[in-house]
Design a protein around this motif. Structure first.
Motif, mmCIF file in Angstrom:
data_model
loop_
_atom_site.group_PDB
_atom_site.id
_atom_site.type_symbol
_atom_site.label_atom_id
_atom_site.label_comp_id
_atom_site.label_asym_id
_atom_site.label_seq_id
_atom_site.Cartn_x
_atom_site.Cartn_y
_atom_site.Cartn_z
ATOM 1 N N PRO A 166 49.027 24.245 39.627
ATOM 2 C CA PRO A 166 48.054 24.602 38.980
ATOM 3 C C PRO A 166 48.384 25.439 37.789
ATOM 4 C CG PRO A 166 48.355 26.162 40.797
ATOM 5 C CD PRO A 166 49.347 25.101 40.957
ATOM 6 N N LEU A 167 47.781 25.306 36.804
ATOM 7 C CA LEU A 167 47.987 26.085 35.295
ATOM 8 C C LEU A 167 47.843 27.476 35.620
ATOM 9 C CD1 LEU A 167 45.816 23.597 33.148
ATOM 10 C CD2 LEU A 167 48.490 23.837 33.159
ATOM 11 N N PRO A 168 48.616 28.279 34.780
ATOM 12 C CA PRO A 168 48.433 29.708 34.855
ATOM 13 C C PRO A 168 47.309 30.162 34.178
ATOM 14 C CG PRO A 168 50.075 29.025 33.209
ATOM 15 C CD PRO A 168 49.596 27.794 33.862
ATOM 16 N N LEU A 169 47.047 31.539 34.660
ATOM 17 C CA LEU A 169 45.826 32.201 34.188
ATOM 18 C C LEU A 169 45.912 32.314 32.550
ATOM 19 C CD1 LEU A 169 45.387 34.794 36.847
ATOM 20 C CD2 LEU A 169 43.445 33.183 36.045
ATOM 21 N N GLY A 170 44.994 32.183 31.783
ATOM 22 C CA GLY A 170 45.235 32.416 30.337
ATOM 23 C C GLY A 170 45.368 31.018 29.653
ATOM 24 N N THR A 171 45.483 29.873 30.329
ATOM 25 C CA THR A 171 45.732 28.620 29.767
ATOM 26 C C THR A 171 44.386 28.318 29.160
ATOM 27 O OG1 THR A 171 47.280 28.051 31.244
ATOM 28 C CG2 THR A 171 46.484 26.288 30.287
ATOM 29 N N ALA A 172 44.446 27.604 27.924
ATOM 30 C CA ALA A 172 43.125 27.262 27.376
ATOM 31 C C ALA A 172 43.221 25.738 27.226
ATOM 32 C CB ALA A 172 43.129 27.488 25.876
ATOM 33 N N ILE A 173 41.861 25.204 28.154
ATOM 34 C CA ILE A 173 41.779 23.895 28.431
ATOM 35 C C ILE A 173 40.596 23.252 27.691
ATOM 36 C CG2 ILE A 173 40.989 22.090 30.476
ATOM 37 C CD1 ILE A 173 42.123 24.452 32.376
ATOM 38 N N SER A 174 41.233 22.274 26.739
ATOM 39 C CA SER A 174 40.098 21.842 25.662
ATOM 40 C C SER A 174 39.504 20.521 26.010
ATOM 41 C CB SER A 174 40.761 21.867 24.485
ATOM 42 O OG SER A 174 41.266 23.291 24.126
ATOM 43 N N GLY A 175 38.276 20.316 25.912
ATOM 44 C CA GLY A 175 37.845 19.006 25.954
ATOM 45 C C GLY A 175 37.428 18.533 24.356
ATOM 46 N N SER A 176 36.493 17.558 24.259
ATOM 47 C CA SER A 176 36.198 17.216 22.966
ATOM 48 C C SER A 176 35.542 18.191 22.117
ATOM 49 C CB SER A 176 35.407 15.892 23.209
ATOM 50 O OG SER A 176 34.182 16.373 23.619
ATOM 51 N N ASP A 177 34.730 19.143 22.949
ATOM 52 C CA ASP A 177 33.853 19.804 22.112
ATOM 53 C C ASP A 177 33.880 21.318 22.501
ATOM 54 O OD1 ASP A 177 32.785 18.151 20.326
ATOM 55 O OD2 ASP A 177 31.081 17.528 21.533
ATOM 56 N N TRP A 178 34.731 21.632 23.858
ATOM 57 C CA TRP A 178 34.633 22.969 24.370
ATOM 58 C C TRP A 178 35.941 23.063 24.692
ATOM 59 C CZ3 TRP A 178 30.770 26.411 24.120
ATOM 60 C CH2 TRP A 178 29.521 26.095 24.009
ATOM 61 N N THR A 179 36.408 24.448 24.917
ATOM 62 C CA THR A 179 37.496 25.077 25.304
ATOM 63 C C THR A 179 37.294 26.197 26.341
ATOM 64 O OG1 THR A 179 39.000 24.402 23.462
ATOM 65 C CG2 THR A 179 39.613 26.100 24.831
ATOM 66 N N ALA A 180 37.761 26.207 27.605
ATOM 67 C CA ALA A 180 37.465 26.983 28.596
ATOM 68 C C ALA A 180 38.844 27.689 29.026
ATOM 69 C CB ALA A 180 37.066 26.185 29.786
ATOM 70 N N THR A 181 38.771 29.064 28.935
ATOM 71 C CA THR A 181 39.938 29.854 29.493
ATOM 72 C C THR A 181 39.448 30.810 30.403
ATOM 73 O OG1 THR A 181 40.954 29.686 27.184
ATOM 74 C CG2 THR A 181 41.800 31.213 28.422
ATOM 75 N N VAL A 182 40.215 30.750 31.648
ATOM 76 C CA VAL A 182 40.253 31.864 32.538
ATOM 77 C C VAL A 182 41.175 32.752 32.418
ATOM 78 C CG1 VAL A 182 40.302 32.149 35.223
ATOM 79 C CG2 VAL A 182 39.706 29.755 34.118
ATOM 80 N N ASN A 183 40.485 33.870 31.778
ATOM 81 C CA ASN A 183 41.518 35.240 31.427
ATOM 82 C C ASN A 183 42.227 35.839 32.637
ATOM 83 O OD1 ASN A 183 40.710 34.649 28.597
ATOM 84 N ND2 ASN A 183 38.678 35.468 29.408
ATOM 85 N N SER A 184 41.142 35.874 33.607
ATOM 86 C CA SER A 184 41.869 36.657 34.806
ATOM 87 C C SER A 184 40.805 36.562 36.062
ATOM 88 C CB SER A 184 41.829 38.189 34.457
ATOM 89 O OG SER A 184 40.548 38.871 34.301
ATOM 90 N N VAL A 185 41.401 37.025 37.304
ATOM 91 C CA VAL A 185 40.654 36.786 38.203
ATOM 92 C C VAL A 185 40.628 37.863 39.225
ATOM 93 C CG1 VAL A 185 40.145 35.558 40.506
ATOM 94 C CG2 VAL A 185 40.751 34.146 38.463
ATOM 95 N N ASP A 186 39.540 38.886 39.572
ATOM 96 C CA ASP A 186 39.414 39.843 40.162
ATOM 97 C C ASP A 186 39.336 39.440 41.924
ATOM 98 O OD1 ASP A 186 39.058 42.239 41.755
ATOM 99 O OD2 ASP A 186 37.596 42.951 40.263
ATOM 100 N N LEU A 187 40.172 39.505 42.495
ATOM 101 C CA LEU A 187 40.198 38.822 44.119
ATOM 102 C C LEU A 187 39.701 39.867 44.852
ATOM 103 C CD1 LEU A 187 43.879 37.446 44.031
ATOM 104 C CD2 LEU A 187 41.698 36.114 43.974
ATOM 105 N N ASP A 188 39.176 41.220 44.321
ATOM 106 C CA ASP A 188 38.504 41.893 45.476
ATOM 107 C C ASP A 188 37.244 42.661 44.624
ATOM 108 O OD1 ASP A 188 37.796 43.251 47.707
ATOM 109 O OD2 ASP A 188 39.125 44.764 47.569
ATOM 110 N N ALA A 189 36.361 41.597 44.487
ATOM 111 C CA ALA A 189 35.062 42.250 43.481
ATOM 112 C C ALA A 189 34.033 42.494 44.181
ATOM 113 C CB ALA A 189 34.887 41.099 42.525
ATOM 114 N N THR A 190 33.718 42.469 45.644
ATOM 115 C CA THR A 190 32.624 42.542 46.297
ATOM 116 C C THR A 190 31.844 43.987 45.875
ATOM 117 O OG1 THR A 190 33.559 41.699 48.321
ATOM 118 C CG2 THR A 190 31.575 42.805 48.659
#
Length: 295
Positions: free
Chosen positions: A160-184
């Motif tokens: 997998p790619l690391p967190l913070g990677t910008a993934i760009s399509g033709s019109d949009w870019t999505a970036t997962v900045n962080s993940v809270d693994l205990d957010a209940t």
């Protein structure tokens, strides 16, 4: 006893007259069979069928094949019904034109299928947000070898790619900045109507930024998809549960060129293996998904 007159060319065993059969020996030779003429129309049909068949197999020249094959089909029928003409070439043209048409349709739908597949699975552009945040501490050459073996960074759950990677399509870019693994607790506190986790489940929060890079003057709403894939390969979507996250990602807002929106996406995942799954990220509906680590 009366006698029968035997004229020239007559046999005494076969009396002559209007009431007697004709002496077969006196008949002339049988006429020679008439040779069938060359079927020019059949030849033209065969040439058209051969050329049309060849072009029908070439994706970039299908239209030429589709023009020639119907012509060959019609001419072959004319050649088959022509009297006194040889039928071989016309028959061959008929068969070849039919087979060529079938092959042309197969090639056409294969090309269309590949085009549609490429349109909906365009390869995204990858840009690490933080150059220091790499996949591993290995030397670049070793990391490249591992990526090649796994099919490229982000192409598989194993790489997998690391967190913070910008993934760009033709019109949009999505970036997962962080993940809270205990957010209940945070999710339950955000809205009393949120679904409580079941036994063996818990909430995680993916902090995501979506940026519109298109140029539509009317703007556009986000089409990104962020799913969680468990260690055993099961996909969990944010729509699988009813929950409002703190600082919920607004996917209904209209963005214009360069505009972005950030927020959290709640995901209900297995509690024991939450940190072993990955996120499947698609910046828009036409771009191939990439996998991103959760930690």
């Amino acid at each position: 006893m009366s006698s029968v007159y035997q004229g020239p060319g007559q046999n005494s065993q076969f009396p002559q007259g209007p009431n007697y059969p004709v002496d077969p020996m006196a008949a002339g030779p049988a006429p020679a069979p008439v040779a069938k003429e060359k079927n020019t129309i059949g030849l033209v049909a065969l040439v058209c069928a051969v050329i049309g068949f060849i072009f029908a197999c070439v994706p970039g020249a299908l239209i030429i094949g589709w023009i020639l094959l119907p012509i060959a089909f019609i001419l072959s029928l004319v050649g088959l019904f022509a009297r006194g003409k040889k039928k071989g070439m016309a028959l061959a043209a008929l068969i070849l034109s039919i087979v060529g048409t079938l092959v042309g349709f197969i090639v056409f739908f294969t090309v269309i299928g590949n085009a549609v597949d490429e349109s909906f699975n365009a390869e995204p552009t990858i840009a690490p947000a933080d150059p220091a945040n790499q996949l591993s501490d290995q030397p670049a050459s070793d990391a490249d070898k591992n990526n090649d073996a796994a099919g490229g960074a982000g192409d598989s759950r194993e790489n997998p790619l690391p967190l913070g990677t910008a993934i760009s399509g033709s019109d949009w870019t999505a970036t997962v900045n962080s993940v809270d693994l205990d957010a209940t607790e945070a999710v339950i506190a955000a809205n009393p109507f949120n679904d409580a986790p079941g036994e063996g489940q818990k909430y995680i929060l993916a902090d995501v930024t979506l940026t519109y890079t298109g140029d539509d003057p009317q703007g556009s709403t986000p089409w990104a998809s962020i799913d969680y894939v468990t260690i055993d390969g099961t996909t969990i979507s944010s729509t699988d549960n009813i929950a409002v996250a703190p600082n919920q990602l607004d996917t209904l807002t209209t963005l214009y060129g360069g505009g972005s929106v950030s927020g959290n996406i709640p995901l209900l995942v297995p509690a024991d293996t939450a940190d072993q799954g990955v996120l499947a990220v698609e910046p828009d509906m036409f771009t191939k998904k990439k996998f991103v680590a959760v930690k």
